[in-house]
Motif scaffolding. Structure first.
Motif, mmCIF file in Angstrom:
data_model
loop_
_atom_site.group_PDB
_atom_site.id
_atom_site.type_symbol
_atom_site.label_atom_id
_atom_site.label_comp_id
_atom_site.label_asym_id
_atom_site.label_seq_id
_atom_site.Cartn_x
_atom_site.Cartn_y
_atom_site.Cartn_z
ATOM 1 N N MET A 162 19.988 36.207 31.697
ATOM 2 C CA MET A 162 20.252 36.210 33.507
ATOM 3 C C MET A 162 21.893 35.787 33.849
ATOM 4 S SD MET A 162 18.590 35.832 36.831
ATOM 5 C CE MET A 162 19.354 34.980 38.388
ATOM 6 N N THR A 163 22.808 36.527 34.392
ATOM 7 C CA THR A 163 24.133 35.775 34.794
ATOM 8 C C THR A 163 23.945 34.806 35.857
ATOM 9 O OG1 THR A 163 25.400 37.586 34.087
ATOM 10 C CG2 THR A 163 26.371 35.944 35.111
ATOM 11 N N THR A 164 24.460 33.743 36.004
ATOM 12 C CA THR A 164 24.351 32.995 37.019
ATOM 13 C C THR A 164 26.035 32.921 37.482
ATOM 14 O OG1 THR A 164 24.203 31.315 35.903
ATOM 15 C CG2 THR A 164 22.193 31.484 36.417
ATOM 16 N N ALA A 165 25.418 32.050 39.193
ATOM 17 C CA ALA A 165 26.923 32.288 39.904
ATOM 18 C C ALA A 165 28.136 30.927 39.097
ATOM 19 C CB ALA A 165 26.286 31.201 41.154
ATOM 20 N N ALA A 166 27.106 30.112 37.913
ATOM 21 C CA ALA A 166 27.785 29.028 37.326
ATOM 22 C C ALA A 166 28.574 29.805 35.836
ATOM 23 C CB ALA A 166 26.832 27.777 36.848
ATOM 24 N N ASN A 167 28.339 30.599 35.465
ATOM 25 C CA ASN A 167 29.234 31.160 34.173
ATOM 26 C C ASN A 167 28.976 32.529 35.122
ATOM 27 O OD1 ASN A 167 25.923 33.099 34.387
ATOM 28 N ND2 ASN A 167 25.471 31.627 32.917
ATOM 29 N N ILE A 168 29.609 33.177 35.906
ATOM 30 C CA ILE A 168 30.385 34.158 36.077
ATOM 31 C C ILE A 168 31.633 34.330 35.921
ATOM 32 C CG2 ILE A 168 31.223 35.874 37.756
ATOM 33 C CD1 ILE A 168 28.201 36.010 37.902
ATOM 34 N N PRO A 169 32.619 35.218 34.869
ATOM 35 C CA PRO A 169 33.720 35.305 34.302
ATOM 36 C C PRO A 169 34.761 35.176 35.489
ATOM 37 C CG PRO A 169 32.782 36.775 33.320
ATOM 38 C CD PRO A 169 31.505 36.525 34.285
ATOM 39 N N VAL A 170 35.130 34.573 35.459
ATOM 40 C CA VAL A 170 36.669 34.433 35.853
ATOM 41 C C VAL A 170 37.715 34.668 35.310
ATOM 42 C CG1 VAL A 170 37.765 33.688 38.455
ATOM 43 C CG2 VAL A 170 35.560 33.481 38.115
ATOM 44 N N LEU A 171 38.492 35.990 35.916
ATOM 45 C CA LEU A 171 40.173 35.988 35.917
ATOM 46 C C LEU A 171 41.233 36.762 36.428
ATOM 47 C CD1 LEU A 171 41.998 37.001 33.324
ATOM 48 C CD2 LEU A 171 41.438 38.821 33.365
ATOM 49 N N ILE A 172 41.891 35.034 36.545
ATOM 50 C CA ILE A 172 42.901 35.315 37.698
ATOM 51 C C ILE A 172 44.013 35.485 36.660
ATOM 52 C CG2 ILE A 172 44.116 33.549 38.787
ATOM 53 C CD1 ILE A 172 41.640 32.282 40.138
ATOM 54 N N THR A 173 44.640 36.310 36.684
ATOM 55 C CA THR A 173 45.982 36.716 35.841
ATOM 56 C C THR A 173 47.209 36.315 36.371
ATOM 57 O OG1 THR A 173 47.570 38.203 37.972
ATOM 58 C CG2 THR A 173 45.535 39.245 36.528
ATOM 59 N N ALA A 174 48.248 36.233 35.087
ATOM 60 C CA ALA A 174 49.723 34.899 35.203
ATOM 61 C C ALA A 174 49.900 35.503 36.552
ATOM 62 C CB ALA A 174 50.202 34.963 34.425
ATOM 63 N N ASP A 175 50.779 36.318 37.376
ATOM 64 C CA ASP A 175 51.180 36.446 37.872
ATOM 65 C C ASP A 175 50.708 36.478 39.773
ATOM 66 O OD1 ASP A 175 52.861 37.828 36.434
ATOM 67 O OD2 ASP A 175 52.273 40.194 37.223
ATOM 68 N N ALA A 176 49.250 36.527 39.014
ATOM 69 C CA ALA A 176 47.582 35.916 40.603
ATOM 70 C C ALA A 176 48.112 34.045 40.563
ATOM 71 C CB ALA A 176 46.901 36.233 41.002
ATOM 72 N N GLU A 177 48.282 34.050 39.533
ATOM 73 C CA GLU A 177 48.522 32.313 39.464
ATOM 74 C C GLU A 177 49.794 31.644 39.846
ATOM 75 O OE1 GLU A 177 46.413 30.202 38.780
ATOM 76 O OE2 GLU A 177 45.099 29.907 37.199
ATOM 77 N N GLN A 178 50.970 32.464 39.536
ATOM 78 C CA GLN A 178 52.433 32.373 40.196
ATOM 79 C C GLN A 178 52.007 32.336 41.612
ATOM 80 O OE1 GLN A 178 55.029 33.853 38.674
ATOM 81 N NE2 GLN A 178 56.589 33.403 39.511
ATOM 82 N N ARG A 179 51.559 33.750 42.343
ATOM 83 C CA ARG A 179 51.355 33.796 43.606
ATOM 84 C C ARG A 179 50.882 32.621 44.296
ATOM 85 N NH1 ARG A 179 54.553 34.722 47.609
ATOM 86 N NH2 ARG A 179 53.231 36.033 49.707
ATOM 87 N N LEU A 180 49.596 32.083 43.541
ATOM 88 C CA LEU A 180 49.047 31.316 44.227
ATOM 89 C C LEU A 180 49.388 30.514 44.606
ATOM 90 C CD1 LEU A 180 45.673 31.382 44.711
ATOM 91 C CD2 LEU A 180 45.186 30.362 42.883
ATOM 92 N N GLN A 181 50.332 29.742 43.448
ATOM 93 C CA GLN A 181 51.057 28.473 43.082
ATOM 94 C C GLN A 181 51.975 28.768 44.794
ATOM 95 O OE1 GLN A 181 52.425 26.669 40.404
ATOM 96 N NE2 GLN A 181 50.643 27.077 38.881
ATOM 97 N N LEU A 209 40.991 29.960 47.846
ATOM 98 C CA LEU A 209 40.816 30.748 46.935
ATOM 99 C C LEU A 209 39.971 30.458 46.448
ATOM 100 C CD1 LEU A 209 40.954 33.066 45.054
ATOM 101 C CD2 LEU A 209 42.218 32.248 43.559
ATOM 102 N N ASP A 210 39.375 28.770 45.676
ATOM 103 C CA ASP A 210 38.642 28.421 44.994
ATOM 104 C C ASP A 210 37.132 28.834 46.069
ATOM 105 O OD1 ASP A 210 39.708 27.495 43.206
ATOM 106 O OD2 ASP A 210 40.071 25.551 43.710
ATOM 107 N N ALA A 211 37.399 28.797 47.386
ATOM 108 C CA ALA A 211 36.296 29.135 48.458
ATOM 109 C C ALA A 211 35.858 30.486 48.789
ATOM 110 C CB ALA A 211 36.715 28.482 49.786
ATOM 111 N N MET A 212 37.184 31.153 48.354
ATOM 112 C CA MET A 212 36.762 32.847 48.363
ATOM 113 C C MET A 212 35.762 33.295 46.878
ATOM 114 S SD MET A 212 39.983 34.068 49.425
ATOM 115 C CE MET A 212 40.708 33.369 51.367
ATOM 116 N N LEU A 213 36.356 32.939 45.825
ATOM 117 C CA LEU A 213 35.199 32.746 44.618
ATOM 118 C C LEU A 213 33.706 31.980 44.604
ATOM 119 C CD1 LEU A 213 38.223 31.784 42.209
ATOM 120 C CD2 LEU A 213 37.545 34.216 43.505
ATOM 121 N N GLU A 214 33.460 30.928 44.604
ATOM 122 C CA GLU A 214 32.328 30.362 45.334
ATOM 123 C C GLU A 214 31.410 30.964 46.208
ATOM 124 O OE1 GLU A 214 32.257 28.335 43.149
ATOM 125 O OE2 GLU A 214 29.841 27.608 43.675
#
Lengths: 110, 139
Positions: free
Chosen positions: A1-20, A28-33
């Motif tokens: 069973m998938t739990t919140a802790a092991n839900i895979p999260v992919l942030i693309t490189a472009d998104a990482e750059q924009r986030l910075q 964003l961390d709060a939104m992902l959580e």
């Protein structure tokens, strides 16, 4: 069973750059959580940029199982939460969407 | 014709059998929200100066509203705008239009959020606060 802790999260490189550029990593961390804790049938999350005339936004896609009912309130619930949790100066940069397809996000994470 | 009539058409389209129907449904749902939003802003005294600025003009007036329901309206407008761009400009990949589910949800979300405008307009005190807030934020 998938739990919140092991839900895979992919942030693309472009998104990482924009986030910075936006300086909104904590937000964003709060939104992902929140997404991990509240979206039923969640399989993976992907964050990618969305190029808009007025500035590049970030789209958070929740790959999830289809709901049992015709209506899926996941997006509305997420938006309601975002409006309460963040000022418009923050939430305007983030869109949330659901997708019922399989995601390869898990395999893409280094 | 009131722009919300586009939502009736979106409902018909989303029941259609092809990817083209589902993509078109998203577009009609988006324009129902956009044009009803623009009409409301016009009634409240706010007019976009140029046609090519209408999308951002309407979206931002609602996204930045002090009224939480109008912010939700703005967020739905923003989401449908992104989905509509995908529907209209990225036909080479099926993406979320592999079946009718995402388009159907977009139409339902538009149906749920469109009445927020009516609710605000039906309450003179709330409407006055909304107008004052937009005026203050966008002098």
């Amino acid at each position: 069973m998938t739990t919140a802790a092991n839900i895979p999260v992919l942030i693309t490189a472009d998104a990482e750059q924009r986030l910075q550029e936006l300086g909104m990593r904590t937000e964003l961390d709060a939104m992902l959580e929140y997404t991990k804790k509240t979206v039923p049938g969640l399989r993976a999350i992907e964050v990618r940029p969305y190029f808009e005339q007025d500035g590049t936004m970030l789209i958070i896609t929740a790959y999830k199982d289809p709901p049992d009912t015709e209506d899926d309130p996941a997006q509305r619930n997420w938006d309601s939460w975002a409006v309460q949790a963040f000022p418009p100066e923050v939430h305007r940069w983030f869109l949330f969407e659901v997708d019922y397809r399989e995601s390869n996000a898990a395999e893409s994470i280094p | 014709m009131r722009p919300r009539a586009f939502l009736d058409l979106a409902r018909e389209l989303v029941r259609g059998p092809t990817e083209a129907h589902w993509r078109a449904a998203v577009g009609r749902a988006y324009y129902a929200l956009l044009l009803e939003g623009r009409a409301a802003l016009q009634r409240w005294g706010f007019v976009a100066l140029r046609r090519d600025q209408v999308h951002a003009f309407v979206r931002f007036r609602f996204l930045y509203a002090a009224d939480a329901d109008l912010q939700k309206f703005g967020r739905t407008l923003a989401r449908l705008n992104a989905l509509r761009n995908q529907a209209d400009y990225e036909p080479q990949v099926p993406g979320p239009f592999r079946d009718r589910r995402v388009a159907g949800q977009a139409v339902r979300d538009a149906e749920i959020h469109l009445p927020y405008l009516d609710t605000v307009e039906a309450d003179p005190l709330r409407l006055a606060a909304v107008i004052a807030d937009i005026r203050r934020r966008w002098p």
